[in-house]
Motif scaffolding. Structure first.
Motif, PDB file in Angstrom:
ATOM      1  N   HIS A 173       6.377 -28.905   9.850  1.00 49.90           N
ATOM      2  CA  HIS A 173       6.848 -30.183   9.298  1.00 49.90           C
ATOM      3  C   HIS A 173       8.086 -29.950   8.441  1.00 49.90           C
ATOM      4  O   HIS A 173       9.098 -30.635   8.586  1.00 49.90           O
ATOM      5  N   ASN A 215       3.051 -35.565  15.384  1.00 52.38           N
ATOM      6  CA  ASN A 215       2.153 -35.214  14.283  1.00 52.38           C
ATOM      7  C   ASN A 215       0.710 -35.347  14.750  1.00 52.38           C
ATOM      8  O   ASN A 215       0.367 -36.284  15.468  1.00 52.38           O
ATOM      9  N   SER A 233       2.431 -30.472  12.829  1.00 59.57           N
ATOM     10  CA  SER A 233       3.582 -31.187  13.365  1.00 59.57           C
ATOM     11  C   SER A 233       4.270 -30.310  14.392  1.00 59.57           C
ATOM     12  O   SER A 233       4.186 -29.087  14.339  1.00 59.57           O
TER      13      SER A 233
END
Length: 127
Positions: A41, A85, A99
């Protein structure tokens, strides 16, 4: 066949997370992460120039068991950025467990290396 299940709270959180990324609010986006779910992420978010995202589009959401996948395209002045996600409910709260950056990929499978045995078998057939 089961009917379509609605998850309005999750939909709001998906939007709020995408909005935080659009606004350049890294800490706000990280607030949605499960502990240990932030490396990919953070890699995705770190490559975004502040103010470069113009809007976002929710491309898909799928339920896989107790987890949900959301796919978001962020529209920029150049190439679009695509993020997937994996959301799961933890202690009554939806969190991003993982992610994946799909930007510039034709498919999520694009960066999986072909095993050596298959490469050599394919090259042998070509000769």
């Amino acid at each position: 066949m089961k009917g379509h299940a609605e998850f309005p709270e999750l939909e709001k959180l998906i939007d709020a997370h995408a909005h935080a990324i659009l606004a350049g609010d890294t800490n706000g986006a990280r607030a949605f992460l499960s502990p240990g779910g932030g490396l990919s992420h953070d890699d995705f978010v770190s490559k975004i120039k502040k103010g470069s995202i113009k809007s976002y589009v929710k491309l898909a959401r799928a339920r896989v068991g107790q987890q949900h996948m959301s796919k978001i395209r962020f529209i920029t002045d150049s190439e679009p950025l695509v993020m997937v996600n994996r959301w799961r409910e933890e202690n009554g709260t939806w969190r991003i467990a993982d992610s994946e950056d799909l930007s510039g990929k034709r498919s999520p499978w694009s960066d999986i290396e072909v095993p050596a045995a298959l490469r050599s078998a394919n090259s042998a057939r070509a000769n």
